[in-house]
Design a protein around this motif. Structure first.
Motif, PDB file in Angstrom:
ATOM      1  N   GLY A  29       0.813  -1.196   0.008  1.00  0.00           N
ATOM      2  CA  GLY A  29       0.089   0.071  -0.097  1.00  0.00           C
ATOM      3  C   GLY A  29       0.863   1.450   0.060  1.00  0.00           C
ATOM      4  O   GLY A  29       0.436   2.377  -0.541  1.00  0.00           O
ATOM      5  N   ALA A  30       1.935   1.039   0.809  1.00  0.00           N
ATOM      6  CA  ALA A  30       2.745   2.431   0.953  1.00  0.00           C
ATOM      7  C   ALA A  30       3.427   2.609  -0.592  1.00  0.00           C
ATOM      8  O   ALA A  30       3.471   3.913  -1.090  1.00  0.00           O
ATOM      9  N   VAL A  31       3.941   1.782  -1.215  1.00  0.00           N
ATOM     10  CA  VAL A  31       4.360   1.895  -2.573  1.00  0.00           C
ATOM     11  C   VAL A  31       3.269   2.205  -3.548  1.00  0.00           C
ATOM     12  O   VAL A  31       3.700   3.176  -4.176  1.00  0.00           O
ATOM     13  N   MET A  32       2.173   1.867  -3.452  1.00  0.00           N
ATOM     14  CA  MET A  32       1.105   2.285  -4.340  1.00  0.00           C
ATOM     15  C   MET A  32       0.635   3.530  -4.206  1.00  0.00           C
ATOM     16  O   MET A  32       0.491   4.415  -5.110  1.00  0.00           O
ATOM     17  N   ALA A  33       0.616   3.877  -2.725  1.00  0.00           N
ATOM     18  CA  ALA A  33       0.263   5.418  -2.456  1.00  0.00           C
ATOM     19  C   ALA A  33       1.618   6.542  -3.074  1.00  0.00           C
ATOM     20  O   ALA A  33       1.221   7.421  -3.388  1.00  0.00           O
TER      21      ALA A  33
END
Length: 313
Positions: free
Chosen positions: A168-172
């Motif tokens: 999720g952090a990478v996608m954000a």
């Protein structure tokens, strides 16, 4: 008819799986695909029909349904069983994710027509929108896992949160960076303290906060419960991100894909089709990443167990 007799008959098992799968497929398709009103109504009617059949079956065979759900709950909550099931699913998920992403990206970048105002610069949408959607979906998944971890103290739910947070952090981060690159030629600036951009930045920091909590607390169970609490609370920000363009008039454009109402999508079908492929491909990529990380975490936590030594050997 007893539940054992029902299970031996075999019919309810097939009825359960087929009706549930078809109902979910119909509802998801209706939610995502911005079809004309007539087609959307047909899909909705089909979804409701299958849903009614499903619940009729649940009323007709309540003991079998409850036992099936309870068995699935205990199996998926068991680290050894989850590890082996995930290993069986992974090859298929990798194939599906690869095909969807490759076809969607190639279609969107090479064959979709240029935008009548933005030219070819709009094609970053095939990276920006799937990343944004996946970042929101991943945090909702963390919130659900957090609720399960807090209420039922299920170890696998804590492991799921730890597996989801980095993705999720990478996608954000991809969403923020690609949005800035897209914003420069269209808005004239890389960044503005817009409601959508600011709430997405907060979402990125929420992911980092969950990861920091998991690494800062030495006891894995305490770290899991702390991360679960932050995951549940942070779902409020997901709602803000989703509806920020509707609640506040800002520089960020409104939603181009209409899932409700009769307005339909503002994106031409020739551009929408590859975008949907990229989004579904990203969702399957999410599943692959989470399963791989969960399997790794299970091996580490259960490294002293006999079944892990057998798997490694």
């Amino acid at each position: 008819m007893s539940s054992d007799a029902v299970s031996r008959a075999g019919l309810p098992a097939h009825f359960f799986v087929v009706s549930l799968s078809a109902g979910l497929l119909a509802l998801v398709t209706w939610f995502i695909w911005s079809a004309p009103p007539v087609a959307r109504t047909v899909w909705l009617a089909g979804g409701w029909t299958v849903g009614v059949l499903f619940y009729y079956g649940a009323l007709r065979y309540p003991h079998w349904y409850w036992q099936t759900l309870e068995r699935w709950y205990h199996q998926l909550g068991s680290p050894p069983h989850f590890y082996r099931i995930a290993g069986l699913w992974l090859p298929w998920l990798v194939i599906i994710a690869t095909v969807l992403c490759v076809v969607g990206v190639v279609w969107g970048l090479a064959f979709a027509p240029p935008h009548h105002e933005q030219g070819n610069s709009y094609r970053i949408i095939y990276l920006h929108v799937p990343a944004s959607s996946a970042a929101l979906m991943a945090y909702v998944a963390m919130g659900v896992a957090g609720l399960v971890a807090l209420v039922w103290r299920l170890k696998m739910a804590e492991i799921a949160i730890k597996a989801i947070a980095p993705f999720g952090a990478v996608m954000a981060a991809v969403s923020l960076i690609s949005g800035a690159i897209w914003g420069r030629p269209t808005w004239g600036t890389y960044w503005i303290w817009d409601a959508r951009l600011t709430s997405m930045l907060i979402l990125f920091f929420m992911y980092l906060g969950v990861m920091a909590l998991q690494n800062a607390i030495r006891d894995p169970r305490q770290a899991g419960r702390a991360a679960a609490l932050l995951s549940v609370v942070g779902v409020i920000n997901v709602v803000i991100v989703r509806y920020s363009v509707d609640w506040w008039q800002s520089l960020h454009q409104g939603s181009s894909m209409s899932m409700f109402g009769t307005a339909g999508s503002a994106i031409h079908p020739s551009m929408l089709a590859p975008l949907l492929l990229c989004m579904f491909g990203t969702y399957f990529l999410f599943a692959v990443t989470v399963l791989v990380r969960a399997r790794t975490e299970i091996l580490w936590r259960e490294r002293k167990s006999a079944w892990v030594r057998e798997e490694v050997a």
